[in-house]
Design a protein around this motif. Structure first.
Motif, short mmCIF file in Angstrom:
data_model
loop_
_atom_site.label_atom_id
_atom_site.label_comp_id
_atom_site.label_asym_id
_atom_site.label_seq_id
_atom_site.Cartn_x
_atom_site.Cartn_y
_atom_site.Cartn_z
N SER A 1 13.47 28.93 72.02
CA SER A 1 14.00 29.28 73.36
C SER A 1 15.22 28.45 73.71
N PRO B 1 17.38 28.99 85.16
CA PRO B 1 18.79 29.36 85.17
C PRO B 1 19.27 29.77 86.56
N CYS C 1 17.05 32.20 79.84
CA CYS C 1 16.36 32.75 81.01
C CYS C 1 15.01 33.37 80.65
N GLY C 2 13.97 32.92 81.34
CA GLY C 2 12.64 33.52 81.25
C GLY C 2 12.38 34.31 82.52
N VAL C 3 11.53 33.79 83.44
CA VAL C 3 11.39 34.45 84.74
C VAL C 3 12.64 34.27 85.59
N GLY C 4 13.42 33.25 85.28
CA GLY C 4 14.71 33.08 85.96
C GLY C 4 14.84 31.85 86.84
C1 LIG Z 1 10.78 28.03 80.98
C2 LIG Z 1 11.80 27.87 79.96
C3 LIG Z 1 13.06 28.48 80.08
C4 LIG Z 1 13.45 29.41 81.18
O1 LIG Z 1 13.08 29.07 82.48
P1 LIG Z 1 12.65 30.22 83.51
O2 LIG Z 1 12.49 29.50 84.79
O3 LIG Z 1 11.36 30.80 83.02
O4 LIG Z 1 13.72 31.24 83.50
C5 LIG Z 1 13.95 28.25 79.06
N1 LIG Z 1 13.64 27.49 78.00
C6 LIG Z 1 12.46 26.87 77.87
C7 LIG Z 1 12.20 26.04 76.67
C8 LIG Z 1 11.49 27.04 78.84
O5 LIG Z 1 10.31 26.46 78.71
#
Ligand SMILES: *Cc1c(COP(=O)(O)O)cnc(C)c1O
Length: 442
Positions: free
Chosen positions: A386, A284, A278-281
């Motif tokens: 990531s 996920p 999860c980054g901004v979400g």
């Molecule tokens: C963007 C990204 C995520 C997470 O996606 P979000 O929409 O930002 O939560 C996870 N892994 C990788 C490699 C990404 O580029």
């Protein structure tokens, strides 16, 4: 209340909701206290199953165009999806430690064209925008052949328009690739932690890269400003985008089809447990929405974040009234997981999934490298840090829930890395091997 007093009270509330272990930057399994049963959480939800189905239908309409723009998708009929691969022995014995059930990898790190999960959200949003422009201009009709959008008249039309996006790398790349393929001008604002190779790759596909020294939130803000002052410009808003969210949500239907194809039942006794970086979400969160619509409480959705940037955990733990940031509790956002290096979660996503997420696990960067090396050795996966986050969460989460008497199907969603340059990947592997060779300190 003065705004300063307001800020102070907000910070203290935030800290009170966030476990001390999270604020201290230590790996944590956080069980979501606001999780509802899927039925009641989805009954009045902003996004229904019809929205997920509509997204899948749009992907279907665009399949003939994707085949023309990206011949590598022809074999799959223009569908952007990845394989579901089972983790076999002996790797399974180390990742799944003799538990009942089965362990799979949903291989979005190897999605066609972009080699990352952003091909689902970023492509979808650009296609949605292109569809609405093209219908208005009479270039296509609803139900007609979208393949014509690969032809010169459409390219000329799109060339007079631009797309702007802020990114840590992968979203910009995905918007760049699809945007340039359609003929749009594309401007990508990259955060300071964006990798050089990701910027170079974007320039090669003809996008303009604007580099920023500061974090992802700043890159997005400056992209937003730039889009506002230019004419004919569309801003892909990672922090507030419904289209990104729904593009990701459609992936749930792909997984459902693959599970059914493998003869796997999903039920209370055989729950589906999905680990999602999860980054901004958006990624996920969208997938979680789709999966909960399809499987209800039989699916458990676990978000995974770096210990230095647990933006969704901090947002959900401190409440949904106001956007918060991991800086407010003293965390740094410094992580090798550039795709997850986000200080504030999307509020759209936080509100959408607040009652749906089962747990959030935070993981150490060292684990990301260790698992990237292990999954390369065991399954030849090519993961960026990531994308390995899900693996790092499997054991802590599974230990915390125990699966008493149940036989889960665990799915680790890998999210990027197939297009890593060799030299980048070698250095990830070397770091991972070095970490694996050290005795584990705690
Ligand atoms: C963007 C990204 C995520 C997470 O996606 P979000 O929409 O930002 O939560 C996870 N892994 C990788 C490699 C990404 O580029």
């Amino acid at each position: 209340m003065s705004s300063a007093a307001d800020a102070v009270s907000r910070i203290s509330q935030g800290i009170s909701g966030v476990p001390a272990q999270v604020a201290a930057g230590r790996p944590t399994v956080w069980t979501n206290p606001a999780r509802h049963d899927a039925h009641s959480a989805l009954k009045q939800h902003q996004f229904g199953i019809e929205d997920v189905n509509a997204a899948a239908a749009r992907w279907g309409r665009f399949a003939p165009l994707l085949v023309r723009l990206f011949p590598e998708t022809a074999r799959a009929g223009g569908i952007i999806d990845s394989d579901l691969a089972e983790v076999a022995m002996p790797l399974k014995s180390t990742l799944w430690e003799g538990r009942p059930g089965r362990l799979f990898v949903k291989m979005d790190h190897a999605l066609p064209v972009t080699g990352c999960i952003k091909a689902r959200g970023g492509f979808y949003e650009v296609l949605t925008h292109a569809e609405s422009l093209a219908i208005k201009a009479g270039l296509i009709s609803p139900g007609g052949d979208y393949g014509v959008l690969a032809g010169p008249p459409a390219r000329q039309f799109f060339a007079e328009r631009c797309l702007v996006v802020g990114s840590t790398g992968n979203l910009g790349f995905s918007v760049g690739v699809i945007g340039r393929a359609l003929g749009f001008e594309v401007e990508v604002h990259m955060s300071g932690d964006a990798k050089t190779w990701k910027k170079d790759r974007l320039r090669r596909c003809g996008a303009t890269v604007v580099e920023h020294e500061h974090d992802y939130g700043n890159a997005v803000a400056s992209a937003r400003r730039s889009a506002k002052v230019r004419s004919n410009c569309y801003f892909v808003d990672d922090e507030n985008s419904i289209e990104l969210f729904l593009g990701y949500a459609a992936a749930a239907l792909d997984l459902k089809r693959q599970l059914a194809g493998a003869g796997i039942t999903v039920s209370a006794a055989q729950p589906l447990v999905v680990f999602l970086p999860c980054g901004v979400g958006g990624a996920p969160g969208g997938i979680t929405l789709g999966l909960k619509h399809l499987f209800g409480d039989a699916v458990h959705c676990i978000f995974v974040e770096p210990v230095a940037a647990p933006s969704m955990l901090v947002q959900l733990a401190s409440g949904l009234e106001q956007s918060t940031s991991i800086y407010e509790i003293g965390l740094s956002n410094r992580t090798a997981a550039d795709g997850l290096a986000v200080a504030s979660a999307s509020m759209l996503v936080a509100r959408s999934v607040a009652q749906l997420v089962d747990a959030i696990v935070t993981v150490d960067d060292a684990e990301l490298f260790r698992f990237a090396a292990q999954l390369h050795a065991g399954m030849s996966l090519r993961l960026e840090p990531s994308a390995a986050a899900g693996f790092a969460a499997v054991t802590p989460y599974s230990n915390s829930v125990g699966y008493a008497g149940r036989s889960p199907t665990a799915v680790v969603w890998t999210t990027g890395g197939a297009l890593l340059p060799d030299i980048e990947f070698e250095s990830i592997l070397n770091r991972g091997r070095a970490i694996a060779a050290q005795p584990k300190v705690d």
